[in-house]
Design an enzyme around this catalytic site. Structure first.
Site, mmCIF file in Angstrom:
data_model
loop_
_atom_site.group_PDB
_atom_site.id
_atom_site.type_symbol
_atom_site.label_atom_id
_atom_site.label_comp_id
_atom_site.label_asym_id
_atom_site.label_seq_id
_atom_site.Cartn_x
_atom_site.Cartn_y
_atom_site.Cartn_z
ATOM 1 N N SER A 182 53.214 67.253 29.827
ATOM 2 C CA SER A 182 54.075 67.431 31.003
ATOM 3 C C SER A 182 54.134 68.917 31.333
ATOM 4 O O SER A 182 53.833 69.764 30.467
ATOM 5 C CB SER A 182 55.493 66.940 30.664
ATOM 6 O OG SER A 182 56.416 67.313 31.670
ATOM 7 N N TYR A 228 62.731 66.101 25.297
ATOM 8 C CA TYR A 228 61.510 65.759 26.041
ATOM 9 C C TYR A 228 60.523 66.924 26.010
ATOM 10 O O TYR A 228 59.340 66.755 25.674
ATOM 11 C CB TYR A 228 61.898 65.422 27.482
ATOM 12 C CG TYR A 228 60.747 65.097 28.393
ATOM 13 C CD1 TYR A 228 60.181 63.823 28.392
ATOM 14 C CD2 TYR A 228 60.221 66.052 29.257
ATOM 15 C CE1 TYR A 228 59.120 63.527 29.236
ATOM 16 C CE2 TYR A 228 59.168 65.758 30.097
ATOM 17 C CZ TYR A 228 58.619 64.489 30.085
ATOM 18 O OH TYR A 228 57.573 64.199 30.925
HETATM 19 N N1 LIG Z 1 56.915 61.024 36.464
HETATM 20 C C1 LIG Z 1 56.799 62.321 36.282
HETATM 21 O O1 LIG Z 1 57.161 63.109 37.162
HETATM 22 C C2 LIG Z 1 56.194 62.836 35.000
HETATM 23 C C3 LIG Z 1 55.902 64.199 34.902
HETATM 24 C C4 LIG Z 1 55.293 64.678 33.742
HETATM 25 C C5 LIG Z 1 54.990 63.812 32.705
HETATM 26 N N2 LIG Z 1 55.315 62.495 32.817
HETATM 27 C C6 LIG Z 1 54.929 61.630 31.697
HETATM 28 O O2 LIG Z 1 53.980 60.689 32.170
HETATM 29 C C7 LIG Z 1 54.031 59.502 31.376
HETATM 30 C C8 LIG Z 1 54.148 58.315 32.290
HETATM 31 O O3 LIG Z 1 55.250 58.506 33.111
HETATM 32 P P1 LIG Z 1 55.443 57.753 34.503
HETATM 33 O O4 LIG Z 1 56.067 58.705 35.440
HETATM 34 O O5 LIG Z 1 54.196 57.059 34.882
HETATM 35 O O6 LIG Z 1 56.613 56.757 34.062
HETATM 36 P P2 LIG Z 1 56.936 55.254 34.389
HETATM 37 O O7 LIG Z 1 58.321 55.067 33.909
HETATM 38 O O8 LIG Z 1 56.584 54.946 35.819
HETATM 39 O O9 LIG Z 1 55.929 54.473 33.439
HETATM 40 C C9 LIG Z 1 56.030 54.519 32.051
HETATM 41 C C10 LIG Z 1 55.634 53.170 31.491
HETATM 42 O O10 LIG Z 1 55.712 53.279 30.078
HETATM 43 C C11 LIG Z 1 56.341 52.125 29.569
HETATM 44 N N3 LIG Z 1 56.979 52.455 28.291
HETATM 45 C C12 LIG Z 1 58.080 53.208 28.086
HETATM 46 N N4 LIG Z 1 58.358 53.283 26.781
HETATM 47 C C13 LIG Z 1 57.399 52.553 26.139
HETATM 48 C C14 LIG Z 1 57.151 52.230 24.796
HETATM 49 N N5 LIG Z 1 57.966 52.667 23.805
HETATM 50 N N6 LIG Z 1 56.092 51.465 24.482
HETATM 51 C C15 LIG Z 1 55.268 51.008 25.465
HETATM 52 N N7 LIG Z 1 55.464 51.266 26.772
HETATM 53 C C16 LIG Z 1 56.510 52.033 27.103
HETATM 54 C C17 LIG Z 1 57.341 51.710 30.626
HETATM 55 O O11 LIG Z 1 57.672 50.337 30.520
HETATM 56 C C18 LIG Z 1 56.578 52.041 31.914
HETATM 57 O O12 LIG Z 1 55.817 50.938 32.374
HETATM 58 C C19 LIG Z 1 55.196 59.710 30.413
HETATM 59 O O13 LIG Z 1 54.694 60.150 29.167
HETATM 60 C C20 LIG Z 1 56.015 60.800 31.082
HETATM 61 O O14 LIG Z 1 56.753 61.537 30.153
HETATM 62 C C21 LIG Z 1 55.900 61.991 33.948
#
Ligand SMILES: NC(=O)c1ccc[n+]([C@@H]2O[C@H](COP(=O)([O-])OP(=O)(O)OC[C@H]3O[C@@H](n4cnc5c(N)ncnc54)[C@H](O)[C@@H]3O)[C@@H](O)[C@H]2O)c1
Length: 246
Positions: free
Chosen positions: A140, A153
């Site tokens: 991230s 985080y």
């Molecule tokens: N959205 C952002 O702005 C952003 C920015 C930087 C990093 N991230 C990172 O990107 C990754 C994906 O985020 P996203 O925005 O697509 O989120 P999201 O919430 O849209 O998708 C995450 C998915 O992971 C699943 N999940 C959560 N915990 C889980 C577990 N313990 N086991 C299996 N599945 C699990 C959820 O059910 C969901 O479908 C994460 O690691 C997040 O930290 C997100």
């Protein structure tokens, strides 16, 4: 990517789903791993609609038995693993770090750091048996700079980058090619639910003047996993409209 197999954790939503669709467009077969059966199965169907084979495995990446299960089911169904998007993660309740409860800190470490490690351990060990593979870990912007109110985080995402660089040094000669992505804030469903002026203010703080769109992350992941990125190894790729440059 025909006849290649990818595992995507957190594939039911956001970056995981976008990467799945991009890989399916390139012909890869896919295992979708998620806590949510409903959204995970939806992604599987969207991949099948693009003409590839896909399966869903319900798993909590923070539980090592579940990780062994998604690896075993992938091997049973597809025979091997070529690509791994190690992506599932959770954020936090948004309190300053010294106010974060032990329970919340543990929960975030368990999914974001231990879950990432378990995935690397069990997936990459399978890849080593078949000559290697490519891996993208989701860190991230909070993995390269501090992130006020998201201390646990940010700590876990810094740690994911540490794992990425270390494994790159250890296994590159055995054809494990591994990188991390560092996305900035994206307009995911959660962010889209914020008031428009809040979204605008978040976008204004980004050098490019807007938030990211999840497909902009999916595109980069598919590239990094592909042979087109064959000499990118141990890198942390920012996908943040310039935020890490400030
Ligand atoms: N959205 C952002 O702005 C952003 C920015 C930087 C990093 N991230 C990172 O990107 C990754 C994906 O985020 P996203 O925005 O697509 O989120 P999201 O919430 O849209 O998708 C995450 C998915 O992971 C699943 N999940 C959560 N915990 C889980 C577990 N313990 N086991 C299996 N599945 C699990 C959820 O059910 C969901 O479908 C994460 O690691 C997040 O930290 C997100």
């Amino acid at each position: 990517m025909k006849n290649k197999t990818a595992i995507i954790t957190g594939g039911g939503s956001g970056f995981g789903r976008e990467a799945a669709l991009k890989l399916a467009q390139k012909g890869a077969n896919i295992t979708i791993v998620d806590l949510s059966e409903q959204t995970g199965q939806e992604t599987v169907q969207l991949c099948k609609d693009l003409g590839v084979d896909a399966i869903f495995v319900q798993a909590d990446v923070g539980k090592v038995e579940d990780v062994k299960k998604y690896v075993a089911e992938t091997i049973n169904h597809f025979g091997k693993i070529d690509m791994f998007f190690n992506n599932a993660g959770i954020s936090g309740s948004g309190v300053r770090t010294l106010e974060c409860s032990e329970e919340e800190f543990d929960a975030i470490v368990n999914v974001n750091l231990k879950g990432a490690f378990y995935g690397l351990k069990y997936v990459a060990n399978e890849m080593l048996k078949t000559g290697g593979g490519s891996i993208v870990n989701t860190a991230s912007l909070g993995g390269v700079v501090g992130m006020p109110t998201l201390g646990a985080y940010s700590a876990t995402k810094h740690a994911v980058i540490g794992l990425t660089k270390t494994i790159a040094g250890e296994y590159g000669k055995e054809n494990i090619r591994i990188n991390a992505i560092a996305p900035g804030t994206n307009e995911t469903p959660m962010v889209k639910a914020f008031p428009p002026d809040a979204i605008k203010a978040m976008g204004d703080a980004v050098p490019m003047g807007r938030l990211g769109q999840p497909h902009e992350v999916g595109n980069v992941v598919a590239f990094l996993l592909s042979d087109e990125a064959s000499y990118i190894h141990g890198a942390v790729i920012s996908i943040d409209g310039g935020s890490a440059a400030l």
